[in-house]
Design an enzyme around this catalytic site. Structure first.
Site, mmCIF file in Angstrom:
data_model
loop_
_atom_site.group_PDB
_atom_site.id
_atom_site.type_symbol
_atom_site.label_atom_id
_atom_site.label_comp_id
_atom_site.label_asym_id
_atom_site.label_seq_id
_atom_site.Cartn_x
_atom_site.Cartn_y
_atom_site.Cartn_z
ATOM 1 C CE LYS A 74 -4.130 -1.997 2.098
ATOM 2 N NZ LYS A 74 -3.763 -3.386 1.817
ATOM 3 C CD GLU A 134 -5.123 4.980 4.317
ATOM 4 O OE1 GLU A 134 -6.295 4.881 4.739
ATOM 5 O OE2 GLU A 134 -4.756 4.537 3.240
ATOM 6 C CG HIS A 189 -12.063 -2.004 8.699
ATOM 7 N ND1 HIS A 189 -12.251 -0.664 8.442
ATOM 8 C CD2 HIS A 189 -11.518 -2.079 9.944
ATOM 9 C CE1 HIS A 189 -11.822 0.042 9.488
ATOM 10 N NE2 HIS A 189 -11.380 -0.786 10.409
ATOM 11 N NE ARG A 219 -8.735 -9.827 -3.918
ATOM 12 C CZ ARG A 219 -9.858 -9.317 -3.436
ATOM 13 N NH1 ARG A 219 -10.973 -9.401 -4.158
ATOM 14 N NH2 ARG A 219 -9.905 -8.715 -2.266
#
Length: 626
Positions: free
Chosen positions: A116, A200, A235, A297
């Site tokens: 990430k 973040e 999440h 994907r």
């Protein structure tokens, strides 16, 4: 076109891929572990190869076994589905090196987007907006906390190699950072073999918007519009839809163009999803939507995109992998109506969504032929295994309006009949009929903020009770004229009926008309009846049989499912307080904390870190404080 295909996956997605392959005349090969020897994807394949014991790390995650199976069966190509090895660049390269066709993006693209921090740096260079955060290499806990302090709370700790909701923790205050970091790193190491994290800024009014992209080997990239996946729990997505509510054309054009730039920046081939987070405090605006990550994907929620565009994304994958150009140009793609998908899981919302495993003795989804699309990897008589993700099915409905799509999914779930496995169907129905959801005004924290209301179970109505009584007392029925209840002309008839619910508790009610439109089944002496997505269980009431076994009320902390102990936070003789964490259990890819039911002392401890435990095993016993 590819002529033979090995599917390196299981369950629903393996069956889904086979459906398209059969239509295209492609021979399919399944792989399976010991736990899946009789699974639906094995039965539906043209050929199947055994690859090892139940744990995924010894079967579905062993690339060498899968490649060997492809060679042994003469398969030309390997489709990874989602999860398992689908985003593993080393496996993708090994498939290519073995002379097989990899139905997925280039390994270099997977590497570029798999981490990430590096992915965000690449996106910044490509002009794609990203959320504020820390992407540095220094993983010292003090440095990470200092960066979080500088960003400002709340922040989100995310595993660098993460995905699927794993390895993520929201932190609202500096005092909570150290514990959250430790838990996140532990889960990341267990799930991905990499405990590095990034930090973040946590968006306080977040919407989760993602864009389906597709590239071919000829350099073309298109988007197939956006999906909204804001309804999440821990999440993990619960309900997905396409298009996103409240998305105007200008914002759509901006976000989809950014997604195409992101895909081109990594020379992308095949199906991929660019995920964005939007600050929806003032509605969806192009200047308040930021890149989060790319999933290299096919997504679990790809059917909603298929439904609004009329395209088969698995067919696109197979054609692109065969070297063909994209089936459609960008100007040939458009949005038709609305589609919604709900994920039906074998889990019990009333017990904190603990997974429910075992045989699907009863499993009926399409009793009223609602017109919904059902993607599943199980049928009645199959079993939900404790070794893998507990998703039973995806229920998808396409309508001309958003309300029509939501009601179509809810209608299919309303009369779901499952026994003895528990499901989240009633929870899904409440969500789909929730006023805030129907208005389009929901954010990623909505379920957590309204959990108690959304997981509350409605008591069975008179129709359910009468139907269950009719099924369990067929000789007497519920008519006072047919029941042997001591009827006399000079006294009022006894019309009370006595049933026991699934806990053994007495349910006493006034017999009368009002049978539900769904007939109650009787299986093994148990009447099962669906209502509002919940399957109610009843037996003939037996006073002696109503007593329950040991439970938290008497201090016995039992394992709610088979799993592995990953942390023990107490020792025998310790004093504990109500709600204190005692043991952490890892099962079905999730961590579950078991806590003290009241103040007391640890009188017995049978849990060891790393140990495997079975469902119902006594882990801790607490003696109540005087």
């Amino acid at each position: 076109m590819i002529q033979s295909l090995l599917i390196a996956n299981r369950g629903e997605i393996a069956c889904r891929i086979m459906r398209t392959a059969r239509r295209l005349g492609i021979r399919t090969v399944a792989v399976y572990s010991d736990a899946d020897a009789k699974a639906l994807h094995v039965r539906e394949a043209d050929e199947a190869v055994h690859i090892g014991p139940p744990p995924a790390r010894e079967s579905y995650l062993v690339g060498e076994k899968i490649i060997a199976a492809a060679k042994a069966t003469g398969a030309e190509a390997i489709h990874p589905g989602y999860g398992f090895l689908s985003e593993n660049a080393e496996f993708a390269q090994a498939v290519i090196d073995a002379g097989l066709v990899w139905v997925g993006p280039r390994p270099s693209s997977i590497v570029a987007m798999g981490l990430k921090d590096a992915a965000k740096e690449r996106m910044i260079a490509a002009g794609v907006p990203v959320t504020p955060g820390y992407l540095g290499e220094d993983q010292d806990p003090d440095r990470l906390k200092a960066e979080a302090d500088a960003i400002g709370y709340p922040v989100l700790i995310k595993a660098v190699a993460g995905g699927g909701g794993k390895g993520m923790r929201r932190v609202d205050a500096a005092a909570d950072f150290a514990d959250a970091l430790l838990s996140c790193k532990r889960e990341a190491a267990s799930s991905f073999g990499d405990d590095r994290v990034l930090i973040e800024k946590y968006i306080l009014s977040p919407r989760h918007i993602e864009v389906q992209v597709f590239g071919d080997t000829h350099g073309d990239v298109v988007h197939l519009f956006e999906r909204d996946c804001s309804l999440q729990r821990r999440h993990q997505k619960v309900i997905e839809e396409a298009p996103a509510p409240g998305m105007d054309e200008a914002t759509r054009e901006a976000i989809c163009a950014a997604a195409v730039r992101a895909a081109k920046a990594v020379d992308y081939v095949g199906a991929g999803t660019i995920e964005f987070i939007a600050d929806a405090s003032e509605g969806l605006r192009a200047d308040r939507i930021w890149f989060m990550e790319m999933n290299t994907r096919l997504q679990v929620e790809h059917p909603v995109t298929e439904e609004i565009t009329g395209q088969d994304l698995v067919e696109w994958q197979l054609r692109v992998a065969s070297g063909e150009p994209l089936p459609k140009r960008q100007d040939e793609l458009s949005i038709d109506g609305w589609a919604m998908e709900a994920r039906l899981y074998a889990e019990d919302p009333t017990t904190g969504f603990l997974p429910s495993t075992g045989p699907l003795t009863r499993f009926s989804l399409d009793a009223f032929h609602s017109g919904a699309r059902i993607d599943t990897g199980v049928i009645e008589g199959d079993e939900i295994s404790p070794f893998y993700d507990p998703m039973i099915a995806k229920i998808i409905f396409h309508g001309q309006t958003r309300d029509e799509a939501a009601e179509g999914v809810a209608d299919e779930l309303l009369n779901l009949s499952v026994w003895p496995v528990r499901t989240n169907a009633a929870f899904l129905v409440k969500l789909l009929r929730d006023d805030a959801f129907l208005s389009g005004n929901v954010q990623t924290g909505y379920i957590g903020d309204n959990l108690e209301r959304l997981t509350a179970i409605d008591p069975p109505n008179d129709g359910v009770l009468n139907s269950a009584a009719e099924a369990l007392f067929p000789a007497e029925g519920t008519s006072v004229w047919m029941r042997r209840s001591g009827f006399r002309l000079n006294r009022a008839a006894d019309t009370r009926l006595r049933l026991a619910d699934e806990s053994g508790a007495l349910v006493e009610f006034e017999a009368g008309p009002g049978y539900d439109r769904v007939f109650t089944d009787v299986i093994g002496g148990v009447a099962i009846h669906p209502m509002q997505g919940k399957t109610y269980l009843f037996r003939r009431y037996e006073p002696r049989g109503s007593a329950g076994g040991a439970g938290a009320s008497d201090g016995a902390i039992l394992s709610p499912m088979p799993g592995r102990i990953i942390a023990v936070d107490v020792a025998a003789g310790d004093a504990v307080t109500k709600g204190q964490k005692l043991v952490t259990l890892e099962a079905m890819k999730m961590e579950h904390s078991l806590t003290a039911p009241f103040d007391g002392t640890v009188a017995e401890l049978n849990a060891e870190t790393g140990g495997q435990v079975s469902e119902g095993a006594l882990l801790v016993r607490i003696d109540k404080a005087e």
